[in-house]
Design a protein around this motif. Structure first.
Motif, PDB file in Angstrom:
ATOM      1  N   LEU A 274      71.956  36.673   2.909  1.00 13.37           N
ATOM      2  CA  LEU A 274      71.440  37.472   1.805  1.00 13.37           C
ATOM      3  C   LEU A 274      72.265  37.294   0.532  1.00 13.37           C
ATOM      4  O   LEU A 274      71.764  37.500  -0.571  1.00 13.37           O
ATOM      5  N   GLU A 275      73.542  36.944   0.688  1.00  8.27           N
ATOM      6  CA  GLU A 275      74.416  36.785  -0.480  1.00  8.27           C
ATOM      7  C   GLU A 275      74.458  35.359  -1.003  1.00  8.27           C
ATOM      8  O   GLU A 275      75.048  35.105  -2.055  1.00  8.27           O
ATOM      9  N   SER A 276      73.842  34.416  -0.293  1.00 10.66           N
ATOM     10  CA  SER A 276      73.847  33.018  -0.726  1.00 10.66           C
ATOM     11  C   SER A 276      72.747  32.788  -1.764  1.00 10.66           C
ATOM     12  O   SER A 276      71.556  32.911  -1.461  1.00 10.66           O
ATOM     13  N   THR A 277      73.151  32.443  -2.965  1.00 13.48           N
ATOM     14  CA  THR A 277      72.170  32.224  -4.039  1.00 13.48           C
ATOM     15  C   THR A 277      71.374  30.943  -3.832  1.00 13.48           C
ATOM     16  O   THR A 277      70.367  30.718  -4.513  1.00 13.48           O
TER      17      THR A 277
ATOM     18  N   GLU B 290      65.111  33.096  -3.254  1.00 10.39           N
ATOM     19  CA  GLU B 290      65.099  34.545  -3.479  1.00 10.39           C
ATOM     20  C   GLU B 290      63.995  35.227  -2.674  1.00 10.39           C
ATOM     21  O   GLU B 290      64.170  36.345  -2.188  1.00 10.39           O
ATOM     22  N   LYS B 291      62.849  34.558  -2.522  1.00 11.57           N
ATOM     23  CA  LYS B 291      61.733  35.172  -1.789  1.00 11.57           C
ATOM     24  C   LYS B 291      62.114  35.445  -0.332  1.00 11.57           C
ATOM     25  O   LYS B 291      61.658  36.430   0.270  1.00 11.57           O
ATOM     26  N   ILE B 292      62.981  34.586   0.242  1.00 11.36           N
ATOM     27  CA  ILE B 292      63.428  34.793   1.620  1.00 11.36           C
ATOM     28  C   ILE B 292      64.419  35.945   1.678  1.00 11.36           C
ATOM     29  O   ILE B 292      64.304  36.845   2.519  1.00 11.36           O
ATOM     30  N   ARG B 293      65.390  35.925   0.772  1.00  5.77           N
ATOM     31  CA  ARG B 293      66.401  36.987   0.763  1.00  5.77           C
ATOM     32  C   ARG B 293      65.765  38.345   0.499  1.00  5.77           C
ATOM     33  O   ARG B 293      66.080  39.334   1.151  1.00  5.77           O
ATOM     34  N   GLU B 294      64.857  38.386  -0.472  1.00  2.00           N
ATOM     35  CA  GLU B 294      64.175  39.632  -0.815  1.00  2.00           C
ATOM     36  C   GLU B 294      63.308  40.124   0.343  1.00  2.00           C
ATOM     37  O   GLU B 294      63.284  41.309   0.676  1.00  2.00           O
TER      38      GLU B 294
ATOM     39  N   LYS C 113      60.411  25.416   7.426  1.00  2.00           N
ATOM     40  CA  LYS C 113      61.798  25.891   7.462  1.00  2.00           C
ATOM     41  C   LYS C 113      61.903  27.316   6.950  1.00  2.00           C
ATOM     42  O   LYS C 113      62.645  28.136   7.517  1.00  2.00           O
ATOM     43  N   GLU C 114      61.176  27.645   5.903  1.00  2.00           N
ATOM     44  CA  GLU C 114      61.219  28.995   5.350  1.00  2.00           C
ATOM     45  C   GLU C 114      60.626  30.008   6.325  1.00  2.00           C
ATOM     46  O   GLU C 114      61.158  31.109   6.500  1.00  2.00           O
ATOM     47  N   ARG C 115      59.548  29.630   7.007  1.00  2.00           N
ATOM     48  CA  ARG C 115      58.959  30.538   8.010  1.00  2.00           C
ATOM     49  C   ARG C 115      59.922  30.748   9.177  1.00  2.00           C
ATOM     50  O   ARG C 115      60.070  31.861   9.677  1.00  2.00           O
TER      51      ARG C 115
ATOM     52  N   LYS D  58      75.803  31.391   8.642  1.00  2.00           N
ATOM     53  CA  LYS D  58      76.399  30.477   7.663  1.00  2.00           C
ATOM     54  C   LYS D  58      75.792  29.075   7.724  1.00  2.00           C
ATOM     55  O   LYS D  58      75.452  28.505   6.679  1.00  2.00           O
ATOM     56  N   PRO D  59      75.621  28.478   8.912  1.00  2.00           N
ATOM     57  CA  PRO D  59      74.999  27.141   8.949  1.00  2.00           C
ATOM     58  C   PRO D  59      73.604  27.107   8.338  1.00  2.00           C
ATOM     59  O   PRO D  59      73.264  26.151   7.626  1.00  2.00           O
ATOM     60  N   ILE D  60      72.797  28.125   8.584  1.00  2.00           N
ATOM     61  CA  ILE D  60      71.438  28.134   8.028  1.00  2.00           C
ATOM     62  C   ILE D  60      71.487  28.331   6.518  1.00  2.00           C
ATOM     63  O   ILE D  60      70.749  27.674   5.774  1.00  2.00           O
ATOM     64  N   ALA D  61      72.364  29.232   6.047  1.00  2.00           N
ATOM     65  CA  ALA D  61      72.510  29.409   4.602  1.00  2.00           C
ATOM     66  C   ALA D  61      72.994  28.117   3.948  1.00  2.00           C
ATOM     67  O   ALA D  61      72.499  27.725   2.878  1.00  2.00           O
ATOM     68  N   ASP D  62      73.944  27.434   4.594  1.00  2.00           N
ATOM     69  CA  ASP D  62      74.467  26.170   4.046  1.00  2.00           C
ATOM     70  C   ASP D  62      73.408  25.077   4.033  1.00  2.00           C
ATOM     71  O   ASP D  62      73.445  24.194   3.181  1.00  2.00           O
ATOM     72  N   SER D  63      72.465  25.145   4.956  1.00  2.00           N
ATOM     73  CA  SER D  63      71.424  24.112   4.993  1.00  2.00           C
ATOM     74  C   SER D  63      70.543  24.153   3.755  1.00  2.00           C
ATOM     75  O   SER D  63      70.021  23.127   3.320  1.00  2.00           O
ATOM     76  N   PHE D  64      70.395  25.344   3.163  1.00  2.00           N
ATOM     77  CA  PHE D  64      69.611  25.445   1.924  1.00  2.00           C
ATOM     78  C   PHE D  64      70.404  24.852   0.749  1.00  2.00           C
ATOM     79  O   PHE D  64      69.803  24.353  -0.213  1.00  2.00           O
ATOM     80  N   VAL D  65      71.736  24.912   0.832  1.00  2.00           N
ATOM     81  CA  VAL D  65      72.556  24.282  -0.198  1.00  2.00           C
ATOM     82  C   VAL D  65      72.352  22.785  -0.166  1.00  2.00           C
ATOM     83  O   VAL D  65      72.203  22.126  -1.202  1.00  2.00           O
TER      84      VAL D  65
END
Length: 399
Positions: free
Chosen positions: A140-143, A147-151, A335-337, A388-395
């Motif tokens: 949730l804190e990974s920019t 945003e649609k996923i975090r929100e 991936k988003e789903r 963390k790995p999933i958040a990093d994958s979006f990076v």
């Protein structure tokens, strides 16, 4: 012995506070750290398990108050106005995926546990239906995460606890009186009374509280260092008064939070919520420590093959399948789903529901509690380690 326990918990907070950045890098979340700490404490005190059941009765009000604070703050920061322009994903998660998750959980409970009645399976399923986004803070804190996923995940987590509370209370009432011929009508009557009292207290409290806060702020009647206590004290008062009147305190604080979001000044509400959440986080981590302690005595000795299979399914597929189905015809890519589907960790609401079941005379209550706590335990580590790995994958996708 009590002082040694307090000293141990104090050291846990000290170590956690001093090493939080390093823990984040090693993918150890706060709940994971304190669950492990609670387990270590239990292993250091093997004789204390005999008094565990009595101790839970005394600790339950504290844990209920903790959940009430989070229900209020989640509802108060849900920003329902945001749903006017981005309602699709949270709505699908709440009104399509959530009922499907509940139904799948009931079916799995009946399949794996032959001794369970339909109501008991339903009670187990609703305990494990709410999600807790706090266990996935890294996402949730990974920019870099859209945003649609975090929100969507944050809004779902903030609202699904409140939606699950009335269903849980209905199943609890049914489970307490399984042999009553007119159980359904009695249950609806009792629940209607509890709901009506909750709405009345919430509306009356907000109608009084918001003008008082505005009046006090204009005249600088309170200081910056006391502002964290405002919402905490208000949520505790609303919950306790409603419970005293034999209404549902959880529903009352949730409705009060929604009304506070709707009618308070956005700037004022944001400041007060942010200030109070730090104290709420402290009580939450205390609860996770207690949870780890209880797991050693309640979960580990009673764990069986069917319990492990059900818990793994509940933490994964029983959530994933309904969410994937509900989001199938949206504009989200695969991936988003999957990200929406994966991040449904079980947290504080499930713990409180479980302890409330233990505090009753419901048949098979310890079996229900063991299964629920095993699921929560798996979820803490499965979702914590994968955040963390999933958040990093979006990076990496953004490069």
């Amino acid at each position: 012995m009590e002082y040694l326990v307090i000293a141990f918990i104090g050291l846990l907070f000290l170590i956690y506070s001093m090493s939080i950045r390093q823990l984040d890098r090693t993918e150890i979340t706060g709940p994971m750290f304190f669950v492990i700490g609670g387990m270590l404490l239990a292993l250091m005190m093997p004789s204390e398990g005999k008094e565990l059941k009595i101790g839970i009765n005394y600790l339950l009000p504290f844990i209920e108050l903790t959940l009430s604070i989070f229900l209020f703050s989640d509802a108060a920061k849900s920003k329902l106005s945001v749903l006017k322009h981005s309602f699709q994903y949270p709505s699908l998660l709440l009104f399509v995926a959530l009922p499907l998750t509940l139904l799948l959980g009931i079916g799995a409970g009946l399949f794996f546990f032959a001794d369970f009645s339909l109501v008991q399976s339903a009670l187990l399923a609703i305990i494990l239906t709410p999600t807790d986004a706090a266990l996935s803070k890294g996402l949730l804190e990974s920019t870099q995460v859209p945003e649609k996923i975090r929100e969507g995940i944050n809004t779902e987590s903030g609202l699904n606890d409140g939606l699950c509370v009335p269903i849980f209370l209905i199943f609890m009432l049914l489970a307490k009186h399984p042999d009553t011929a007119i159980t359904a009508s009695n249950t609806l009557m009792v629940f209607s009374r509890e709901l009506g009292l909750a709405v009345f207290v919430a509306v009356a409290a907000i109608a009084t509280f918001i003008p008082l806060v505005n009046f006090a702020m204009k005249r600088h009647y309170f200081a910056q260092n006391t502002s964290p206590f405002l919402l905490l004290g208000f949520a505790m008062a609303v919950f306790s008064i409603t419970q005293y009147l034999h209404g549902s305190g959880f529903i009352a604080v949730f409705i009060a939070g929604l009304l506070f979001d709707r009618f308070s000044s956005p700037k004022v509400s944001a400041e007060l919520i942010n200030d109070s959440e730090h104290i709420a986080d402290f009580t939450s981590l205390m609860t996770w420590c207690l949870f780890g302690f209880v797991c050693i005595y309640l979960v580990i000795p009673a764990i069986t093959g069917p319990i492990v299979i059900y818990a793994l399914l509940s933490a994964t597929l029983i959530r994933i399948i309904p969410v994937m189905l509900s989001l199938q015809f949206t504009a989200l890519n695969l991936k988003e789903r999957l990200t929406f589907a994966w991040f449904g960790p079980r947290g504080l609401a499930s713990i409180v529901f479980t302890l409330m079941v233990i505090d009753t005379e419901i048949e098979n209550k310890y079996d229900i509690a063991t299964i629920a706590m095993t699921t929560i335990l798996f979820s803490v580590f499965i979702h914590g380690v994968s955040t963390k790995p999933i958040a990093d994958s979006f990076v990496e996708d953004a490069k």
